[in-house]
Scaffold this active site. Structure first.
Site, PDB file in Angstrom:
ATOM      1  CE  LYS A 112      -3.902  -2.268   0.769  1.00  0.00           C
ATOM      2  NZ  LYS A 112      -4.792  -2.638  -0.258  1.00  0.00           N
ATOM      3  CE  LYS A 196      -4.044 -11.037  -3.016  1.00  0.00           C
ATOM      4  NZ  LYS A 196      -4.482 -10.769  -1.697  1.00  0.00           N
ATOM      5  CE  LYS A 199     -12.701  -9.651  -1.012  1.00  0.00           C
ATOM      6  NZ  LYS A 199     -12.891  -9.363   0.393  1.00  0.00           N
TER       7      LYS A 199
HETATM    8  P1  TYM Z   1     -10.046 -10.819   2.395  1.00  0.00           P
HETATM    9  O1  TYM Z   1     -11.359 -10.175   2.652  1.00  0.00           O
HETATM   10  O2  TYM Z   1      -9.097 -10.163   1.455  1.00  0.00           O
HETATM   11  O3  TYM Z   1     -10.283 -12.289   1.867  1.00  0.00           O
HETATM   12  C1  TYM Z   1     -11.125 -13.199   2.542  1.00  0.00           C
HETATM   13  C2  TYM Z   1     -10.526 -14.584   2.489  1.00  0.00           C
HETATM   14  O4  TYM Z   1     -10.334 -14.987   1.129  1.00  0.00           O
HETATM   15  C3  TYM Z   1      -8.984 -15.455   0.947  1.00  0.00           C
HETATM   16  N1  TYM Z   1      -8.541 -15.142  -0.414  1.00  0.00           N
HETATM   17  C4  TYM Z   1      -7.969 -16.027  -1.235  1.00  0.00           C
HETATM   18  N2  TYM Z   1      -7.694 -17.325  -1.093  1.00  0.00           N
HETATM   19  C5  TYM Z   1      -7.133 -17.958  -2.154  1.00  0.00           C
HETATM   20  N3  TYM Z   1      -6.863 -17.358  -3.343  1.00  0.00           N
HETATM   21  C6  TYM Z   1      -7.128 -16.050  -3.527  1.00  0.00           C
HETATM   22  N4  TYM Z   1      -6.892 -15.475  -4.703  1.00  0.00           N
HETATM   23  C7  TYM Z   1      -7.701 -15.315  -2.448  1.00  0.00           C
HETATM   24  N5  TYM Z   1      -8.104 -14.034  -2.283  1.00  0.00           N
HETATM   25  C8  TYM Z   1      -8.604 -13.941  -1.025  1.00  0.00           C
HETATM   26  C9  TYM Z   1      -8.190 -14.707   2.004  1.00  0.00           C
HETATM   27  O5  TYM Z   1      -6.987 -15.403   2.297  1.00  0.00           O
HETATM   28  C10 TYM Z   1      -9.147 -14.679   3.169  1.00  0.00           C
HETATM   29  O6  TYM Z   1      -9.069 -15.885   3.902  1.00  0.00           O
HETATM   30  N6  TYM Z   1      -7.435  -9.654   6.481  1.00  0.00           N
HETATM   31  C11 TYM Z   1      -8.452 -10.535   5.944  1.00  0.00           C
HETATM   32  C12 TYM Z   1      -9.781 -10.487   6.687  1.00  0.00           C
HETATM   33  C13 TYM Z   1      -9.656 -10.728   8.160  1.00  0.00           C
HETATM   34  C14 TYM Z   1      -9.411 -11.972   8.788  1.00  0.00           C
HETATM   35  C15 TYM Z   1      -9.405 -11.698  10.182  1.00  0.00           C
HETATM   36  C16 TYM Z   1      -9.232 -13.272   8.325  1.00  0.00           C
HETATM   37  C17 TYM Z   1      -9.766  -9.775   9.115  1.00  0.00           C
HETATM   38  N7  TYM Z   1      -9.604 -10.368  10.348  1.00  0.00           N
HETATM   39  C18 TYM Z   1      -9.191 -12.702  11.109  1.00  0.00           C
HETATM   40  C19 TYM Z   1      -9.007 -14.265   9.277  1.00  0.00           C
HETATM   41  C20 TYM Z   1      -8.984 -13.996  10.635  1.00  0.00           C
HETATM   42  C21 TYM Z   1      -8.713 -10.145   4.511  1.00  0.00           C
HETATM   43  O7  TYM Z   1      -8.490  -9.037   4.115  1.00  0.00           O
HETATM   44  O8  TYM Z   1      -9.330 -11.120   3.782  1.00  0.00           O
END
Ligand code: TYM
Length: 335
Positions: A112, A196, A199
């Site tokens: 970022k 990857k 979003k």
């Molecule tokens: P976020 O919202 O970006 O994504 C949600 C979940 O989707 C997984 N993910 C993927 N897995 C495989 N391939 C991909 N291309 C891919 N893109 C996204 C992410 O690994 C995630 O599991 N920081 C986290 C949200 C969060 C969180 C937490 C997760 C906040 N607090 C506590 C676990 C525990 C996030 O931004 O995920």
């Protein structure tokens, strides 16, 4: 008893990476573990200053998506982060165990920081602390996430370990990233670069979203990047082609996958056929989820009910942890 926790940011668009990297595992885990918490990480989205008119739609859609994918409020607590004030309370206390240097070194922060125009607010810097609080507040053992969250998980373990060490306790549980597969999953972008699916990718054609129409899904897969084709039998696959095969493994029948693997290995494969087949199988897979999301989005009072019940359970669990943490830290002045 093992506790499971995970969450996703409510951006409104959930893609195959979110589904196969995370949500599909949540759904399986609610049957395999008694104590499951799955939440919508709305506080985490404020680092990029969300629009107050759009955010509620995104949170509702995230809730509808969780339920449409199969999360069952009778088996797991499904809640919204900002409904659980114990999380920011723990966040504040945990911040005392996070070093500025390690936060600045975190890959997401560095990325970022490199992007022009992104405000580097303190919320972004302390994102891993809030994420640690999300997890540690329920003293979760297992955290189903995709590969991209690995570093955040390690940081959560570090904060917990430092707290435990400082107070000579084992009260906070050191969480582990979890996947049913041997390695954490990374679903690749359809652009074939090996990055990857994301979003925040500016090109929506690089990701299949759970809310995409059949036509959009077919079009995106048709346009997906492949390569010039295998040049010799049993050739190693490029990132682009491996990405397509990975998706086929997830949504197609095993015999379909085997057929295309064989065609790849004897160099007779036609990527056009592979993409058409994958498109059809993807439509069959995603279509019912998309329709269910739409159906649930039209029932806001049901979504509200689920969120309220989930928050109640999460607050109770969070309070127990906070009481323990405060006691250990000596925040109990007039007892
Ligand atoms: P976020 O919202 O970006 O994504 C949600 C979940 O989707 C997984 N993910 C993927 N897995 C495989 N391939 C991909 N291309 C891919 N893109 C996204 C992410 O690994 C995630 O599991 N920081 C986290 C949200 C969060 C969180 C937490 C997760 C906040 N607090 C506590 C676990 C525990 C996030 O931004 O995920």
């Amino acid at each position: 008893m093992q506790t499971v926790l995970s969450g996703s940011r409510p951006t409104g668009l959930f893609h195959l990476g979110n589904y196969f990297g995370a949500i599909a595992n949540y759904v399986k885990m609610q049957d395999d573990f008694d104590n499951c918490y799955f939440f919508i990480a709305d506080y985490h989205s404020f680092t990029t200053h969300t629009d107050p008119l759009v955010l509620p739609q995104h949170v509702k859609r995230a809730m509808a998506t969780y339920l449409a994918c199969g999360l069952d409020p009778n088996k797991a607590s499904v809640y919204v982060q900002s409904d659980v004030p114990e999380i920011p309370e723990l966040y504040l206390l945990l911040a005392m165990f996070a070093n500025k240097g390690e936060l600045e070194k975190c890959t997401t922060f560095k990325e970022k920081a490199r992007q022009k125009g992104q405000t580097l607010n303190a919320g972004l810097l302390t994102y891993p602390v809030l994420m640690a609080a999300d997890i540690l507040v329920h003293r979760a053992h297992k955290v189903p996430v995709g590969k991209d969250q690995m570093q955040h998980l390690e940081m959560a373990r570090n904060f917990a370990q430092r707290f435990n060490h400082h107070y000579d306790t084992d009260f906070l549980v050191l969480p582990e990233a979890f996947s049913y597969t041997e390695e954490l999953i990374k679903i690749l972008s359809l652009d074939g670069t090996g990055s990857k699916m994301s979003k925040s990718d500016n090109n929506v054609n690089n990701a299949v979203f759970l809310t995409d129409t059949d036509e959009a899904i077919l079009k995106k897969l048709k346009k997906a990047t492949a390569d010039a084709g295998p040049q010799e039998p049993n050739a190693q696959k490029s990132d682009a082609v491996q990405g397509l095969f990975n998706l086929m493994q997830l949504v197609s029948k095993p015999e379909t996958l085997a057929e295309f693997e064989a065609a790849y290995n004897d160099c007779s494969i036609r990527y056009g056929d592979l993409k058409v087949q994958l498109g059809k199988d993807m439509v069959d897979y995603v279509g019912p989820i998309r329709d269910k999301i739409a159906e649930l989005e039209s029932k806001p009072s049901y979504l509200k009910e689920v969120a309220a019940a989930g928050a109640e359970t999460a607050r109770k669990s969070g309070r127990e942890t906070l009481d323990g943490v405060r006691e250990i830290m000596g925040i109990n002045y007039f007892a």
